[in-house]
Design a protein around this motif. Structure first.
Motif, short mmCIF file in Angstrom:
data_model
loop_
_atom_site.label_atom_id
_atom_site.label_comp_id
_atom_site.label_asym_id
_atom_site.label_seq_id
_atom_site.Cartn_x
_atom_site.Cartn_y
_atom_site.Cartn_z
N GLU A 44 -7.12 -5.34 -16.34
CA GLU A 44 -5.52 -5.47 -16.98
C GLU A 44 -5.07 -6.98 -17.18
OE1 GLU A 44 -1.80 -2.79 -15.89
OE2 GLU A 44 -3.69 -2.46 -14.89
N GLY A 45 -4.36 -7.16 -18.22
CA GLY A 45 -3.66 -8.36 -18.50
C GLY A 45 -4.54 -9.19 -19.37
N SER A 46 -6.15 -8.61 -19.67
CA SER A 46 -6.71 -9.55 -20.44
C SER A 46 -6.63 -9.23 -22.01
CB SER A 46 -8.46 -8.98 -20.09
OG SER A 46 -8.60 -7.74 -20.79
N LYS A 47 -7.15 -9.94 -22.82
CA LYS A 47 -6.85 -9.89 -24.03
C LYS A 47 -7.49 -8.46 -24.80
CE LYS A 47 -8.22 -12.42 -28.57
NZ LYS A 47 -9.15 -11.69 -29.26
N ASP A 48 -8.55 -8.05 -24.28
CA ASP A 48 -9.16 -6.99 -24.72
C ASP A 48 -8.08 -5.87 -24.39
OD1 ASP A 48 -11.49 -8.09 -25.89
OD2 ASP A 48 -12.68 -7.52 -24.23
N PHE A 49 -7.64 -5.89 -23.08
CA PHE A 49 -6.91 -4.89 -22.68
C PHE A 49 -5.63 -4.75 -23.26
CE2 PHE A 49 -3.10 -3.21 -20.22
CZ PHE A 49 -3.65 -2.19 -19.23
N ALA A 69 -14.54 -4.40 -28.41
CA ALA A 69 -13.79 -4.17 -27.27
C ALA A 69 -13.76 -2.58 -26.77
CB ALA A 69 -12.49 -4.72 -27.11
N TYR A 70 -13.51 -1.83 -27.85
CA TYR A 70 -13.71 -0.34 -28.03
C TYR A 70 -15.19 0.19 -27.52
CZ TYR A 70 -9.14 1.66 -28.50
OH TYR A 70 -7.83 2.18 -28.50
N ASN A 71 -16.25 -0.46 -28.18
CA ASN A 71 -17.32 -0.22 -27.98
C ASN A 71 -17.78 -0.18 -26.50
OD1 ASN A 71 -17.82 -0.15 -30.72
ND2 ASN A 71 -18.99 -1.56 -30.85
N GLU A 72 -17.44 -1.38 -25.79
CA GLU A 72 -17.57 -1.83 -24.59
C GLU A 72 -16.74 -0.69 -23.46
OE1 GLU A 72 -17.74 -5.36 -21.36
OE2 GLU A 72 -17.73 -5.81 -23.60
N LEU A 73 -15.58 -0.42 -23.92
CA LEU A 73 -15.02 0.24 -23.24
C LEU A 73 -15.57 1.69 -22.99
CD1 LEU A 73 -12.27 1.62 -21.74
CD2 LEU A 73 -11.41 1.86 -23.98
N TYR A 74 -16.00 2.33 -24.10
CA TYR A 74 -16.58 3.60 -24.04
C TYR A 74 -18.00 3.55 -23.50
CZ TYR A 74 -12.70 6.13 -25.81
OH TYR A 74 -11.49 6.80 -25.85
N PRO A 112 -1.59 0.75 -11.28
CA PRO A 112 -2.33 0.33 -12.37
C PRO A 112 -2.77 1.15 -13.40
CG PRO A 112 -3.91 0.65 -10.53
CD PRO A 112 -2.56 0.86 -9.93
N ALA A 113 -2.74 1.02 -14.77
CA ALA A 113 -3.02 1.76 -15.79
C ALA A 113 -4.45 2.30 -15.63
CB ALA A 113 -2.79 1.22 -17.15
N GLU A 114 -4.87 3.44 -16.22
CA GLU A 114 -6.18 3.86 -16.06
C GLU A 114 -7.15 3.19 -16.72
OE1 GLU A 114 -8.51 5.99 -13.72
OE2 GLU A 114 -6.43 7.02 -13.99
N LEU A 115 -6.68 2.69 -17.94
CA LEU A 115 -7.33 1.70 -18.66
C LEU A 115 -7.95 0.59 -17.94
CD1 LEU A 115 -8.62 0.87 -21.49
CD2 LEU A 115 -6.54 -0.32 -21.98
#
Length: 519
Positions: free
Chosen positions: A366-371, A80-85, A357-360
């Motif tokens: 938001e609200g998802s498992k990855d989040f 999830a972090y890989n995809e985030l960045y 909403p959070a910047e993430l």
């Protein structure tokens, strides 16, 4: 129950047992490539003018106890972090906003941004990006409720996310192998029952995992349209002491893909590479030992270029631009390097009012498992700008008592750049206030007490230690289509330092290599 759970870990050793373990570890580390070039304090340049010597990496005699729940938490969230960045690097508007906040006080970030702007004007030719990432954590003890009773629940909290030159993947898997070897052959011979085991030592495939990411990018590049053989280039610093860490990745990549791999000093980019006069701007590498051999660089892996020291003059910035505008797949691109700035971490981790909403949520629903899993790893990080939150953080940073809970970080990689506790106020007062916005203020993570024995330069050091877990990830994506082509967890790193040391750099002489004993 693992022996690490008891108070007698690491086990008390008799002098004869210490001597035996030291001899075994010294030989195993050099024999298996868990090594570095010796520092000048150990072997002077005069004594080794040709740089032929190697010495054992500082390492713990025993694997350090580490909460299994935290280890699994870090492993579960890595893709999830890989995809985030990857998504952050695709969001130029976001990076522009964040970069604008720090450029005024950070010439290095400004110069990186200028490279991107320059390439963007003529047009990027390579949409594929490779990220070899490492997310670093410490264990944080938090009070939680379980079955109606209060108990201490360990969690991991992120120290930083590395998008460039994420080191020690080549040595980390060997450290795990060392401790497995000792657990099978030496620990059972100890007099202390606590030292005999059993040990819970997870598999660590960091070398293979990172090499697999390089191989995925290499395959994605495809065959040369110019008829050249394609290759992978490791861009490296001159006089690199941590060379074997890098070599292990090279050897694994060559073994698994048959890709030619070449080491190119960052300072020699312009002398040894050229860009083809074609619309694709292929990056061509001419072998110095045989200039008739011309290769096309499919992947350029930067193990240099992450700090100002690699750019002593304008030609070095020209070299970075030269690589960036080429068709080679970069690990990382300038945008991916900027995505790893501490300011990005701060913006992602800072909560907003419930009405916003959070910047993430800009990148992960938001609200998802990855989040939720990513958000749980965040600790308190504050801006140092002139916003309301930034002004409040400045008060904390300048207060002689409040500052004891914090670390001040610039937008840098590689260790040795931070200011801790009481060093924060005088440092801030020594630089122009207009530069303060290029820093972040991070709440210190206080891990549970751990003790271990470190073997460094032939000497044993025993006492309290602090462990930092790094989780590697490999990701290949398309900047234009936003498609994720490859996304895998790539093993782990455990670095350990004496609990009196602020910095944890192994190559810099502060920390040591370690592996986890799950408890």
């Amino acid at each position: 129950m693992s022996p690490a759970a008891g108070a007698s870990y690491p086990p008390s050793l008799k002098d004869e047992e210490s001597e035996r373990l030291v001899e075994v570890v010294k030989d195993w580390t050099v024999g298996n490539g868990l090594a570095v070039r010796p520092p000048p304090a150990i072997v002077s340049a005069e004594a080794d003018p040709r740089g032929v010597l190697a010495t054992s990496v500082p390492v713990t005699l025993f694997p350090s106890p580490f909460p299994k729940v935290c280890f699994e938490q870090a492993k579960a969230v890595q893709t999830a972090y890989n995809e985030l960045y990857a998504r952050i690097s695709q969001d130029e508007e976001f990076i522009t906003q964040v970069t604008r906040d720090v450029i005024g006080g950070d010439d290095f970030i400004e110069s990186l941004w200028s490279v991107h702007v320059k390439v963007q004007k003529e047009g990027y030719v390579q949409p594929i990006s490779l990220g070899l990432f490492r997310s670093d954590y410490m264990v944080h003890q938090e009070m939680g409720v379980a079955e109606g009773q209060e108990q201490s629940v360990p969690q991991i909290k992120q120290v930083e996310f590395n998008t460039i030159a994420s080191s020690f993947g080549g040595l980390s898997s060997r450290t795990s192998a060392l401790h497995k070897f000792l657990a099978a052959t030496e620990y059972p011979l100890l007099e202390s029952v606590a030292g005999q085991g059993p040990y819970d030592l997870p598999e660590n495939t960091s070398t293979q995992g990172l090499a697999a990411g390089l191989q995925a990018a290499y395959k994605t590049y495809g065959n040369s349209e110019l008829g050249h053989q394609t290759c992978v280039i490791f861009l490296v610093q001159g006089g690199e002491r941590n060379i074997f860490d890098q070599r292990h990745l090279e050897y694994e990549l060559q073994r698994s893909s048959n890709a030619p791999v070449f080491r190119l000093p960052f300072s020699k980019i312009l002398q040894q590479t050229s860009i083809a006069d074609t619309p694709k701007r292929q990056l061509l590498y001419r072998l110095p030992s045989n200039p008739s051999k011309v290769f096309e660089a499919a992947v350029v892996y930067l193990r240099a270029g992450y700090g100002p020291g690699d750019y002593p003059n304008t030609a070095d910035w020209d070299a970075r631009y030269h690589v960036e505008r080429s068709n080679a797949i970069k690990c990382p691109t300038v945008l991916t390097q900027l995505a790893g700035a501490k300011k990005v971490q701060q913006v992602l981790a800072t909560p907003k009012p419930s009405s916003q909403p959070a910047e993430l949520g800009r990148f992960i629903q938001e609200g998802s498992k990855d989040f939720q899993e990513i958000w749980q790893t965040f600790t308190n990080i504050y801006p140092m700008d002139t916003s309301e939150a930034g002004l409040a953080a400045r008060k904390l940073a300048l207060d002689p008592e409040q500052c004891q809970k914090y670390v001040l970080k610039p937008q840098r990689e590689g260790g040795g750049n931070n200011f801790y506790r009481s060093a924060i106020p005088p440092y801030l007062k020594s630089i122009p206030e207009s530069h303060w916005g290029s820093y972040i203020l991070m709440e210190l993570i206080t891990p549970p007490p751990v003790t271990n024995i470190i073997l460094r330069n032939g000497e044993l050091e025993q006492g309290g230690v602090i462990c930092e877990l790094g989780r590697y990830g490999a990701c290949v994506w398309n900047q234009k289509t936003k498609e994720i082509l490859y996304n895998e967890d790539a093993g782990y790193l455990l670095r350990t330092k004496g609990d009196q040391s602020e910095e944890g750099g192994v190559a810099a002489g502060f920390g040591c290599m370690d592996s986890v004993n799950l408890v």
